[in-house]
Scaffold this active site. Sequence first.
Site, mmCIF file in Angstrom:
data_model
loop_
_atom_site.group_PDB
_atom_site.id
_atom_site.type_symbol
_atom_site.label_atom_id
_atom_site.label_comp_id
_atom_site.label_asym_id
_atom_site.label_seq_id
_atom_site.Cartn_x
_atom_site.Cartn_y
_atom_site.Cartn_z
ATOM 1 N N GLN A 195 0.829 -1.201 0.000
ATOM 2 C CA GLN A 195 0.000 0.000 0.000
ATOM 3 C C GLN A 195 0.869 1.259 0.000
ATOM 4 O OE1 GLN A 195 -2.690 -0.497 3.317
ATOM 5 N NE2 GLN A 195 -3.885 -2.066 2.281
ATOM 6 N N ARG A 207 2.964 4.369 16.925
ATOM 7 C CA ARG A 207 3.299 3.005 17.352
ATOM 8 C C ARG A 207 4.153 3.039 18.617
ATOM 9 N NH1 ARG A 207 4.058 2.357 11.650
ATOM 10 N NH2 ARG A 207 6.323 2.540 11.865
ATOM 11 N N ASP A 246 -8.457 -6.126 8.089
ATOM 12 C CA ASP A 246 -8.248 -5.356 6.868
ATOM 13 C C ASP A 246 -8.968 -6.069 5.729
ATOM 14 O OD1 ASP A 246 -5.929 -3.004 6.251
ATOM 15 O OD2 ASP A 246 -6.745 -4.017 4.487
ATOM 16 N N ALA A 278 -14.398 -3.332 7.577
ATOM 17 C CA ALA A 278 -14.196 -3.049 9.004
ATOM 18 C C ALA A 278 -15.518 -2.914 9.757
ATOM 19 C CB ALA A 278 -13.361 -1.781 9.167
ATOM 20 N N ASP A 298 -7.444 3.178 12.138
ATOM 21 C CA ASP A 298 -6.547 3.922 11.243
ATOM 22 C C ASP A 298 -7.016 3.756 9.795
ATOM 23 O OD1 ASP A 298 -4.456 5.346 10.192
ATOM 24 O OD2 ASP A 298 -3.004 3.722 10.368
ATOM 25 N N CYS A 338 -5.659 10.350 8.400
ATOM 26 C CA CYS A 338 -4.613 10.880 7.532
ATOM 27 C C CYS A 338 -5.206 11.835 6.509
ATOM 28 C CB CYS A 338 -3.856 9.756 6.835
ATOM 29 S SG CYS A 338 -4.898 8.663 5.849
#
Length: 396
Positions: A195, A207, A246, A278, A298, A338
Amino acid sequence: MTKIIVKKDKEQKILNFYPNVYKDEVREIIGNFKNGDIVDVCNSEMKFLARGYITEGTSALVRVLTTKDEKIDKEFIYKRIKQAYDKRKNLSQETNSIRVFFSEADYIPGLIIDKFDKYVSVQFRNSGVETFKSDVINAIKKYLKPKGIYERSDVENRVIEGVDIQTGTLYGEIPQRVIMEDNGIKYNVDIMDGQKTGFFLDQRDSRKFIVKYIDRTTRFLDVFSSSGGFSMAALKAGAKEVVAIDKDTHALELCHENFQLNEFNKDFSKFSTVEGDAFLMLNTLATRNEKFDIITLDPPSLIKRKTDIYKGRDFFIDLCDKSFKLLNNGGILGVITCAYHISLQDLLEVTRMAASKNGKILSVIGINYQPEDHPWILHIPETLYLKALWVRVEER
């Protein structure tokens, strides 16, 4: 050289180092041009303001490279790339993989360079930077000295600007997997088919942040896991069990590869993956009365335009709502975006609204942004795109 004359009230934003000149800010264009040409931006008195490349087909007509009257050539490109790389050398103590160049934040709009150990993934996102491809490649060879360079120019706006999507090896050889080391964890990176440009380097600080809340009793749910950045961090920190969700089959294959790479395979019961949407998977877990101590959300950037903000807010409210039903009392939720158009305030509000709906009270334990190799330039609001909100969830 073609000259772009901006309206009088738009001069100052250029002098304040904002890199985009939009069509509705232009009063007049003097001269002919084609996409990718270097042009001068001037005020109404024909005084020089900036120099950059022009691209029709997008809202940003000119992307500024410099506010100095300097030549845009090979030496200019070399200097910018070297300066960016030199700023990041301190990160070598904690990782062998960094974002070397971050578009506008490093002053060449549209250029992304990611270094994974001895290999480089590069992306030319617009027709302007495309014209300097050979100079960029030569600069990468000179300063990064990679064993291989792979192009991931597979972004849609290239087509809008009349440039074909391009992927493939530009120099040397690219192995099927590159081993990235980050915060004491190893990851298999697929530069060619992974990705984005191969791995989400921008989550390094998040993280690192969450591991201090993990112990041997922690059940951890990694939603939109990609290749397992948060999952591996949780396992490394000693979590009792980690579940990754995912919809990308290849991403989940990489999750399992990373599990084995770190020799977590001594206890397969600790880690599992779930392939699928999801929202549906969160509902399924709720029907099974599953409970977790930490959940990370995320999602990919689904909000591309300002007009999508309300759609994005609803998306996060629904996502948080489902997650609160799965958290133990005192558990931690990480809500991450993001998308530039979703602000930190938006993130705070949607998380609070979903919590109120579920009778939960939240205390903020941390807020993270992108790490230093993805610079946030105060003069360019769009360079702050990653926001991570961490809350402790309690019943009252």
